[in-house]
Structure formats: structure tokens, C-alpha cells
Design a protein around this motif. Sequence first.
Motif, mmCIF file in Angstrom:
data_model
loop_
_atom_site.group_PDB
_atom_site.id
_atom_site.type_symbol
_atom_site.label_atom_id
_atom_site.label_comp_id
_atom_site.label_asym_id
_atom_site.label_seq_id
_atom_site.Cartn_x
_atom_site.Cartn_y
_atom_site.Cartn_z
ATOM 1 N N ALA A 71 19.590 36.859 48.187
ATOM 2 C CA ALA A 71 18.999 35.845 47.302
ATOM 3 C C ALA A 71 17.491 35.790 47.468
ATOM 4 O O ALA A 71 16.750 35.641 46.486
ATOM 5 C CB ALA A 71 19.617 34.481 47.592
ATOM 6 N N ASP A 75 15.034 36.633 44.359
ATOM 7 C CA ASP A 75 14.153 35.579 43.843
ATOM 8 C C ASP A 75 12.828 35.527 44.602
ATOM 9 O O ASP A 75 12.201 34.469 44.694
ATOM 10 C CB ASP A 75 14.852 34.219 43.940
ATOM 11 C CG ASP A 75 16.025 34.107 42.986
ATOM 12 O OD1 ASP A 75 15.960 34.695 41.894
ATOM 13 O OD2 ASP A 75 17.021 33.439 43.338
ATOM 14 N N TYR A 248 20.044 30.828 47.851
ATOM 15 C CA TYR A 248 18.599 30.643 47.704
ATOM 16 C C TYR A 248 18.143 29.362 48.387
ATOM 17 O O TYR A 248 17.042 29.297 48.937
ATOM 18 C CB TYR A 248 18.223 30.620 46.225
ATOM 19 C CG TYR A 248 16.746 30.519 45.968
ATOM 20 C CD1 TYR A 248 15.886 31.547 46.353
ATOM 21 C CD2 TYR A 248 16.194 29.397 45.353
ATOM 22 C CE1 TYR A 248 14.517 31.452 46.125
ATOM 23 C CE2 TYR A 248 14.837 29.302 45.124
ATOM 24 C CZ TYR A 248 14.003 30.331 45.508
ATOM 25 O OH TYR A 248 12.650 30.234 45.289
#
Length: 287
Positions: A71, A75, A248
Motif C-alpha cells: 500500500a 500510494d 494505507y
Amino acid sequence: MSMPSAEVTNKKKLLTENTSLKKSNIWRTFKESYFGPIVAFIIFIAIWQTVPLILGLKHYILPKPTDVVAAAVADWHLLWPAIQITVFESIIGFVLSAVIGVLFSVLLASSKIIERSIYPYAILLQTIPVVAVAPIVVIWFGAGFNSIVVISFLIGFFPVISNTLMGLNSVNKNMDDLFTLYNASKWQRMWKLRIPSALPYMMAGLKISCTLSIVGAIVGEYIAGIGGGKGGLGYSITVAAIQVKTPYLFACGIAAALLGIGFYLLVSLFANMMLKSWHESAMKVEK
């Protein structure tokens, strides 16, 4: 003229022994300082990786370390700007806490009347929950950077004051009598005796304040954070929680923890540089 072969052999032998001794000392230092934490970290990661698999937990309940890393990589274009923003806000909040806190402590220590009159209100300010103060800060300073810095400053302010003031009031009596004997002025006593004596206490306050400034910045971003590429880790955590992007969310939390550790280590290094030549706490670290 060439050296005798025996002398050359002895020099090579001494060089070899010194090299092996240095390697041995490095390995001993590594084992004493880092080996245990590294092993504990590996065991913790292994357990964390295994438990979700054994219990069959979904990634949005308890993500595995590999999910968190994936994650963070996926991101990274969001995570890295958020980290930079939080670092900048925390540094500004910490610097304000340090400078204003030390100056305010010197002002309080310069007069018992001022200390007794103002210090209780500093304690009162610390006892008020930040969540209760934060909406007022947002009303006064507006949403975004200014309010976040003020909240970070408010959280990191009191440890600097309390520790520095304690140090300024804990001067060695014999040294204080010596300054009195030489008719030192109040500000000579403050500058040449009380402030140097308070340095260890001051450094302790800064160590506490530096980590609290990051907490304050993240709390401020929860309440006063804004999006549009201007949101820090607190704002990213809020968005990730709403969208149930748990991996995240973990990545943001771990990034915040690493920031706190890095900030603390930098301030500790600065404290050791200030104290290592004369104070026992830093001298022991150097050994």
C-alpha cells in the motif's frame, strides 16, 4: 636502506592484531546495542505476518506487513507529500516551543513574583484537552497550516517550560554563593550560572517536546487539515479510515512513528553534542 625482516614482520603482526581488535570491538558493540532489537523486530514481523493467515483475517481488518508495504508503494505519490508536510509543520511547532519555552522560562525564573503569578496558568493551559482548544484555534487562525502549527506548539510548549524552569531553579548552592561573593548581577548569574546549569534539564524537555510536536501536528491535521495536496499524515489517516484503506492507514501510522523516532534521535544527538564535554549523562553515552 631496507628494514630488517624481523622488524617488518613485527609491524605487520601488530597491524593485523590492531585490525582484528577493532573488528572485535565493532562486533561486540553491535551485539550489545543492535542485535537484540533487530532479532525482536524480525520475530515481531514474522508473528504479524503469520497471525492474519492463521486466523483468516481480511486485509481491511488486520493487514499483513507485506500488504502495508504494498500500500505504501502503491500510494507513495500521496504518502511522501503528506510526510513532508507533517515534518515541516512539526519542525515549525517544535522550534516555536523550544524558543518561546526557554525564553518564557528565563522570564519566570528571573522573578519569584512573576513565576508564582504566571506559571499556574501555564499548567492550566496544559491540563485543558487539545481537542477542546483546537476548534477555538481554528476559528482564530483558520483551517490549515497556521492552526496546525499552533496546536503543535501548544502540545510541545509545556515540557520545555517545566523542565527548563526546574533546571534554572536547581543551581548548586555553593556556586550560587560564589557568584554572590563576587557581587554578580542578576543577569550575570542567569547567563553564566543558571542557564548552563539548566542545560541538561532543557535538553530533556526538548527531547519530550520534539515527539509531542509531531503528535500535535497530526492531531491538528485531524481537526484543521485541508486536502488539495496540502494535507499531512493526520489528514491522510482520516481519509484512509473513511475509505477503509486499512493497509494505507497502517502505512501512515508507521510513517508517523518513524518520524517521531528520527526526530528524537536528532534532538538526542544535539543534546549529546551540547553536554558530552562536561555532563555525566552524555559522557556515559560517549563511553
